[in-house]
Write a protein that holds these residues in place. Structure first.
Motif, PDB file in Angstrom:
ATOM      1  N   ILE A  54       0.821  -1.209   0.000  1.00  0.00           N
ATOM      2  CA  ILE A  54       0.000   0.000   0.000  1.00  0.00           C
ATOM      3  C   ILE A  54       0.856   1.261   0.000  1.00  0.00           C
ATOM      4  O   ILE A  54       0.593   2.186  -0.743  1.00  0.00           O
ATOM      5  N   LEU A  62      -3.440   1.965  -2.795  1.00  0.00           N
ATOM      6  CA  LEU A  62      -4.880   2.201  -2.865  1.00  0.00           C
ATOM      7  C   LEU A  62      -5.273   2.694  -4.257  1.00  0.00           C
ATOM      8  O   LEU A  62      -6.257   2.238  -4.832  1.00  0.00           O
ATOM      9  N   ILE A  94      -8.859  -0.125   2.578  1.00  0.00           N
ATOM     10  CA  ILE A  94      -8.214  -0.996   1.592  1.00  0.00           C
ATOM     11  C   ILE A  94      -9.251  -1.909   0.941  1.00  0.00           C
ATOM     12  O   ILE A  94      -9.265  -2.088  -0.277  1.00  0.00           O
ATOM     13  N   TYR A 102      -6.472  -8.799   3.045  1.00  0.00           N
ATOM     14  CA  TYR A 102      -5.572  -7.854   3.703  1.00  0.00           C
ATOM     15  C   TYR A 102      -4.691  -8.631   4.667  1.00  0.00           C
ATOM     16  O   TYR A 102      -5.209  -9.371   5.512  1.00  0.00           O
TER      17      TYR A 102
END
Length: 120
Positions: A54, A62, A94, A102
C-alpha cells in the motif's frame, strides 16, 4: 496449471521474500518494484492474483487497486493487500478500494500462503 501471482512491492527484501515463498509453494511469481508499472505488467502477465503493497513511492497501493478494479480487462483479478500501514480503519479503506484480502506486515508465513491459496 501453475497459478500466476503479480507482486507489487518497492521494498527489495519483502519482494524477494514474497516471491520466494510463492515459488516454494508452486506459484509463478512476477515481481514489480515500481507501482507505476503495475497495470501494464498485469496486462502482459495476466496474473491469477495481485499482491499489493500500500505504501509505495510515486503511486499508492490504494490508487493502484482502484485503477485495476476500474479496468474491464483486469477487474476480475483478486487483490491481496500486504502492508505495514495498519492504523485504525485502514483495512476498511483498503477493502473499499477493492482488495479482496488484507495481510499486515510483518507477515505470518502461514497466513500469507493461506490467504494466497484462498484467493486463487
Amino acid at each position: 496449471m501453475t497459478k500466476k501471482v503479480l507482486v507489487v512491492e518497492d521494498n527489495e527484501l519483502n519482494l524477494k521474500l514474497f516471491c520466494d515463498l510463492l515459488r516454494a509453494h508452486n506459484f509463478e511469481a512476477e515481481p514489480v518494484r515500481d507501482g507505476r508499472e503495475a497495470v501494464e505488467r498485469a496486462r502482459r502477465f495476466q496474473p491469477d492474483l495481485v499482491i499489493m503493497d500500500i505504501q509505495m513511492p510515486h503511486v499508492s497501493g490504494l490508487e493502484l487497486i482502484e485503477t485495476l478494479k476500474a479496468d474491464a480487462e483486469l477487474n476480475a483479478i483478486p487483490i491481496m493487500a500486504v502492508t505495514a500501514y495498519a492504523g485504525k480503519g485502514d483495512e476498511g479503506r483498503i477493502r473499499e478500494a477493492g482488495a479482496e484480502a488484507y495481510v499486515s506486515k510483518p507477515i505470518s508465513v502461514l497466513r500469507f500462503i493461506d490467504s494466497v491459496s484462498q484467493l486463487v
